[in-house]
Design an enzyme around this catalytic site. Structure first.
Site, PDB file in Angstrom:
ATOM      1  N   LYS A   1       0.784  -1.298   0.029  1.00 27.17           N
ATOM      2  CA  LYS A   1       0.003  -0.041  -0.028  1.00 27.17           C
ATOM      3  C   LYS A   1       0.746   1.295  -0.027  1.00 27.17           C
ATOM      4  O   LYS A   1       0.634   2.183  -0.727  1.00 27.17           O
ATOM      5  CB  LYS A   1      -0.834   0.086   1.260  1.00 27.17           C
ATOM      6  CG  LYS A   1      -2.127  -0.954   1.342  1.00 27.17           C
ATOM      7  CD  LYS A   1      -2.759  -1.097   2.350  1.00 27.17           C
ATOM      8  CE  LYS A   1      -3.801  -2.240   2.431  1.00 27.17           C
ATOM      9  NZ  LYS A   1      -4.318  -2.600   3.503  1.00 27.17           N
TER      10      LYS A   1
ATOM     11  N   GLN B   1      -5.136  -1.337   9.607  1.00 28.91           N
ATOM     12  CA  GLN B   1      -5.069  -2.797   9.064  1.00 28.91           C
ATOM     13  C   GLN B   1      -5.677  -3.701   9.989  1.00 28.91           C
ATOM     14  O   GLN B   1      -5.451  -3.701  11.237  1.00 28.91           O
ATOM     15  CB  GLN B   1      -3.435  -3.119   8.983  1.00 28.91           C
ATOM     16  CG  GLN B   1      -3.341  -4.272   8.104  1.00 28.91           C
ATOM     17  CD  GLN B   1      -3.768  -4.543   6.707  1.00 28.91           C
ATOM     18  OE1 GLN B   1      -3.763  -3.237   6.178  1.00 28.91           O
ATOM     19  NE2 GLN B   1      -4.226  -5.699   6.215  1.00 28.91           N
TER      20      GLN B   1
ATOM     21  N   ASP C   1     -11.428   2.838   3.941  1.00 27.86           N
ATOM     22  CA  ASP C   1     -11.761   1.464   3.881  1.00 27.86           C
ATOM     23  C   ASP C   1     -13.654   1.404   3.893  1.00 27.86           C
ATOM     24  O   ASP C   1     -13.981   0.339   3.446  1.00 27.86           O
ATOM     25  CB  ASP C   1     -11.400   0.651   5.140  1.00 27.86           C
ATOM     26  CG  ASP C   1     -10.314   0.118   5.123  1.00 27.86           C
ATOM     27  OD1 ASP C   1     -10.134  -0.467   3.933  1.00 27.86           O
ATOM     28  OD2 ASP C   1      -9.561  -0.238   5.960  1.00 27.86           O
TER      29      ASP C   1
HETATM   30  N1  GUN Z   1      -6.960  -6.689   6.032  1.00 27.04           N
HETATM   31  C1  GUN Z   1      -7.213  -7.366   4.982  1.00 27.04           C
HETATM   32  N2  GUN Z   1      -7.995  -6.432   4.046  1.00 27.04           N
HETATM   33  C2  GUN Z   1      -7.994  -5.288   4.605  1.00 27.04           C
HETATM   34  C3  GUN Z   1      -8.720  -4.085   4.027  1.00 27.04           C
HETATM   35  O1  GUN Z   1      -9.212  -4.105   2.895  1.00 27.04           O
HETATM   36  N3  GUN Z   1      -8.712  -3.039   4.898  1.00 27.04           N
HETATM   37  C4  GUN Z   1      -8.190  -3.192   6.443  1.00 27.04           C
HETATM   38  N4  GUN Z   1      -8.316  -2.108   7.002  1.00 27.04           N
HETATM   39  N5  GUN Z   1      -7.626  -4.168   6.693  1.00 27.04           N
HETATM   40  C5  GUN Z   1      -7.601  -5.317   5.816  1.00 27.04           C
END
Ligand code: GUN
Length: 296
Positions: free
Chosen positions: A54, A98, A121
């Site tokens: 990311k 996350q 998100d």
């Molecule tokens: N963990 C796995 N996929 C995601 C996501 O799309 N967002 C977040 N915040 N954590 C994750």
């Protein structure tokens, strides 16, 4: 029938290119640089890989990336204090905590402490409610990526029968809302659904988001249907480690009209949509028009 392969890797590269172009214009015309803050608590290896990826793609798109790595035993109060600081920081347009968080932390509480406008998100209860009522919101990245691929493949989705297998808050439920928003007739199926193959076989659009390797086989698929495979499952076969989806690719591709592969389908779209959401959030925060084609 042999299905058309929907190339998510190429599609995601296109989205990232569009985001980068828009970011460059924001910088040139307004002196604004979108910023994404990612918070990682603990040392889950898979999460570390995602967070690194990311951060790299954020910078490649011309945006600022702020990474906050906290110890696994970080207190809830300290995590909430960090979120409050990021909420108040005008250079931060997107905040992503996350998941999964370590067990002693209440994920719902933490997610709902994020400013909904910065919730890239789309997990905050305000955004969930806005999406469910058809109002402007931040939309969860993975379902948004699926929607973009479906619109690209079908043109309009209006009137199509869609079955979403899986009812998670991250994928299944928001996916169903987005498909409903595009006037599909939507069924959400799950582990307790009776006659699952029969239910799936009614679908023009079949979204597999169950988290069970290769559970959806060709006999679940209506001839000519579009199969969107959200699963990313690490398995070992013949002594070899590999990634497979929730759909068994060969048997589904023999029946479907189009299918997303794993890897290279939905996966790359998630981060591309995260960048798109960060850009959207930045535009909204500055009262500027939103990027076209990058929102729901
Ligand atoms: N963990 C796995 N996929 C995601 C996501 O799309 N967002 C977040 N915040 N954590 C994750």
């Amino acid at each position: 029938m042999t299905a058309k392969i929907i190339d998510g890797k190429a599609f995601a590269a296109r989205i990232r290119g569009q985001v980068a172009e828009h970011v460059a214009r924001l910088k040139a015309d307004h002196g604004i640089v979108p910023g994404l803050a990612v918070v990682l608590v603990g040392e889950d290896p898979a999460s570390e890989v995602y967070v690194r990826s990311k951060g790299r793609q954020t910078v490649e798109a011309g945006m600022n990336s702020y990474e906050h790595k906290l110890d696994a035993d970080t207190s809830e109060a300290d995590l909430l204090a960090l979120v409050a600081t990021l909420n108040a920081d005008p250079a931060v347009h997107g905040i992503l905590v996350q998941l999964p968080l370590p067990k002693h932390l209440n994920s719902d509480l933490v997610i709902n402490s994020i400013d909904p406008a910065k919730d890239v998100d789309g997990f905050h209860i305000s955004n969930v409610g806005l999406l469910g009522t058809g109002q402007k919101s931040m939309v969860p990245c993975t379902p948004l990526g699926c929607l973009m691929m479906l619109r690209d493949h079908h043109g309009t989705l209006s009137g199509l029968d869609a079955v979403v297998v899986g009812r998670s808050n991250i994928v299944g439920k928001p996916m169903a809302q987005l498909l409903l928003g595009d006037s599909c007739t939507v069924t959400i199926a799950h582990s307790r659904t009776r006659d699952l193959p029969e239910v799936c076989k009614r679908a023009d659009i079949l979204v597999a988001a169950v988290g069970r390797p290769e559970m959806i086989t060709g006999d679940y698929v209506k001839p000519g249907a579009t199969v969107i495979d959200v699963g990313i499952n690490r398995i070992e076969r013949g002594g070899k480690k590999m990634l497979v989806g929730d759909a068994e690719f060969a048997s589904c591709a023999a029946v479907a009209g189009a299918i997303t592969p794993v890897p290279g389908g939905v996966g790359p779209m998630t981060i591309a949509c995260l960048l798109a959401n960060t850009l959207t959030s930045c535009c909204r925060a500055n009262g500027l028009s939103e990027p076209e084609g990058l929102t729901a």
